[in-house]
Write an enzyme that holds these catalytic residues in place. Structure first.
Site, short mmCIF file in Angstrom:
data_model
loop_
_atom_site.label_atom_id
_atom_site.label_comp_id
_atom_site.label_asym_id
_atom_site.label_seq_id
_atom_site.Cartn_x
_atom_site.Cartn_y
_atom_site.Cartn_z
N ASP A 119 0.96 -1.09 -0.11
CA ASP A 119 -0.03 -0.04 0.06
C ASP A 119 0.97 1.47 0.07
O ASP A 119 1.75 1.47 0.99
CB ASP A 119 -0.84 0.06 1.31
N GLU A 123 -2.88 0.35 -4.35
CA GLU A 123 -2.45 -0.80 -3.59
C GLU A 123 -2.68 -2.20 -4.27
O GLU A 123 -3.43 -2.18 -5.30
CB GLU A 123 -3.35 -1.04 -2.27
#
Length: 418
Positions: free
Chosen positions: A27, A122
Site C-alpha cells: 500500500d 495498492e
C-alpha cells in the site's frame, strides 16, 4: 485514503519469522500527497490537503501531517481547513497519479506475475512461485519497498502473511513506510486483540452492531456463538467474519479482475432544486455510462444512483433490471425511478449514476422480442456520429442549455470499470 495517521505504527524487526507466508499486501503511503511532493519537493513535511480550494470540494487525500489533525478523505475542504488551518491545499492531478501508479505496478510485476491491483495505490502479490529467484516472502517484501523507493521515489508499506485478509491488516498497522510480517503460526495471536473495526470488509454499521453486543475485538468474534454473530450482522457476514477471526481466508491472488461497475458523477457549483433539470442530468449521465458499456461490450444487470444534498447527506438507491442492458434510455429510466423514490426535496449538490453487475454483451438468455430495439438503433447511430464528429457535438435535445440559471457541473468524476 486510509484513516490512520501513522501513530501506533507497528513494524517487524530484521529477520522476522515469515514461515508459512506467501501473500504481500503493498500500500503506497498517502499516495496522492506523495506524488505531489515528488513533483514539488518544497511541499515535504507540510500538512497537505489534496482537493479543490473552493471549500465546497471534498478532500481527495491528505498527508500524514494533515491527518494528525483529523483530516480525512471525503471530508469537505472547508471543514478540513478548520481542523488544520495551516494546511496547504493542492489541486489533484489524477493523470499524474495514474502514470505513477503504472510505474509502481510495473515494479511489482517485475518481481512476480501474480499481482492483483486493488486500486491505484495498492495491490496483493503472491510470491510463492518466485522464492527461488528472490528469497523468502520477508526478503521479497524488503526488496519491493527498496525498489519502489529507488525507481519511483515514494514509499510504501507492506504486510506479509499467509492470507490476504491478514496481509492487508498488517500493511495498515505498519504505515507509513513500514513492513509487518505475520508468520502463519502467529496469525491467531495477531488477530485476537485487534478491534473489529480493523477487519477488511467490516464497515462502520456492522462494527456498531457487533460492539453493541459487547463484541469489540476479533478475539471476541472467535469466542462468540455463531447465532449471536448472525443476529448482529446477518448470516452471510456472520459466517464470513467467524472464518476470518480464525485466520481462515481461502481467497487467492487474482491476476485477472472481473469488471464490476461503471459510473459517472457530477458535482454542481450551485446547489440545484429544479427536479426536471436533475432528471435530465441523470439521463445524461446514464447516456455516458451506457456509451462506455457499449465500447467495452458489457451489459449491466443493476443500476444505482447517488444523490448528495446540500448538507452532505448522501442517499444511494439501486434497482435490478428485468433484462441486462447497455441502453442509455433504459439505464436513465431506472435512474429517474430511483430518484423519485427519494422523497427529500432539499437542494442537491451531487448526482451520480452507476451500472453494476456487469456481464459480456449478449450473454443473457434468448428472448422472443427486444423492447429496447428502437433505442438500440438510435443510440447505435449516436455512437457512430460521436465517433466521427466528437462526443461534445452530439447530445439529446433536452440537454441543450444544461446548467443555464440552474447550476453548473463542476467536478465530473468518471468511475471506470473497477
Amino acid at each position: 485514503m486510509g484513516r490512520g495517521d501513522g501513530r501506533g505504527r507497528t513494524v517487524s524487526p530484521d529477520g522476522a519469522d515469515d514461515s508459512g507466508t506467501r501473500i504481500l499486501h503493498v500500500d503506497m503511503d498517502a499516495f496522492y500527497a506523495a506524488v505531489e511532493i515528488l513533483d514539488d519537493p518544497s511541499l515535504k513535511g507540510l500538512p497537505l490537503i489534496i482537493g479543490a480550494p473552493d471549500g465546497r470540494s471534498v478532500v481527495s487525500s491528505a498527508s500524514y501531517e494533515a491527518r494528525r489533525y483529523g483530516v480525512r478523505a471525503a471530508m469537505p475542504v472547508g471543514q478540513a481547513m478548520r481542523l488544520c488551518p495551516t494546511a496547504k491545499i493542492v489541486m489533484p492531478h489524477f493523470d499524474r497519479y495514474q502514470a505513477v501508479s503504472k510505474q509502481v505496478m510495473g515494479v511489482f510485476e517485475s518481481i512476480t506475475p501474480m499481482v492483483e491491483p486493488l486500486s491505484v495505490d495498492e495491490a496483493f502479490l503472491d510470491v510463492q512461485g518466485v522464492r527461488r529467484l528472490w528469497g523468502s516472502p520477508g526478503q521479497i517484501a524488503k526488496l519491493v519497498r527498496e525498489r519502489v523507493q529507488a525507481e519511483v521515489g515514494i514509499t510504501c508499506s507492506v504486510g506479509v502473511a499467509a492470507t490476504k485478509h491478514v496481509a492487508k491488516m498488517a500493511s495498515t498497522f505498519s504505515k507509513p513506510d513500514g513492513l509487518l510480517i505475520v508468520a502463519a503460526a502467529d496469525t491467531l495471536d495477531f488477530l485476537a486483540p485487534r478491534s473489529v473495526r480493523t477487519m477488511w470488509g467490516v464497515g462502520p454499521k456492522a462494527s456498531d452492531a457487533l460492539e453493541a453486543r459487547g463484541i469489540r475485538t476479533i478475539g471476541d468474534i472467535r469466542d462468540s456463538p455463531q447465532e449471536m454473530l448472525d443476529r448482529a450482522v446477518g448470516p452471510a457476514l456472520g459466517a464470513r467474519i467467524a472464518q476470518l477471526s480464525r485466520g481462515e481466508d481461502a481467497r487467492g491472488v487474482e491476476t485477472e479482475r472481473v469488471e464490476k461497475s461503471v459510473g459517472h458523477e457530477e458535482t454542481f457549483d450551485i446547489d440545484v432544486t429544479d427536479r426536471e433539470f436533475l432528471r435530465a442530468e441523470l439521463l445524461r449521465l446514464a447516456d455516458r455510462v451506457a456509451g462506455r458499456l457499449r465500447r467495452a461490450e458489457w451489459e449491466c444487470a443493476t443500476v444505482s444512483i447517488k444523490i448528495r444534498f446540500d448538507d452532505f447527506t448522501t442517499f444511494s438507491r439501486s434497482q435490478t433490471l428485468a433484462e441486462p442492458t447497455s441502453v442509455g434510455q433504459r439505464i436513465g429510466e431506472a435512474a429517474m425511478t430511483l430518484y423519485e423514490s427519494i422523497d427529500r426535496r432539499d437542494p442537491v449538490r451531487l448526482v451520480g449514476v452507476r451500472a453494476e453487475k456487469l456481464r459480456p454483451a449478449g450473454s443473457s438468455a434468448f428472448t422472443l422480442w427486444d423492447d429496447d430495439e428502437h433505442w438500440r438503433k438510435v443510440e447505435g447511430a449516436l455512437d457512430s456520429a460521436r465517433a466521427r464528429f466528437g462526443s461534445a457535438t452530439i447530445s439529446r435535445a433536452r440537454h441543450v442549455g444544461r446548467g443555464e440559471g440552474r447550476g453548473t457541473a463542476r467536478h465530473p468524476k468518471d468511475h471506470g470499470l473497477d
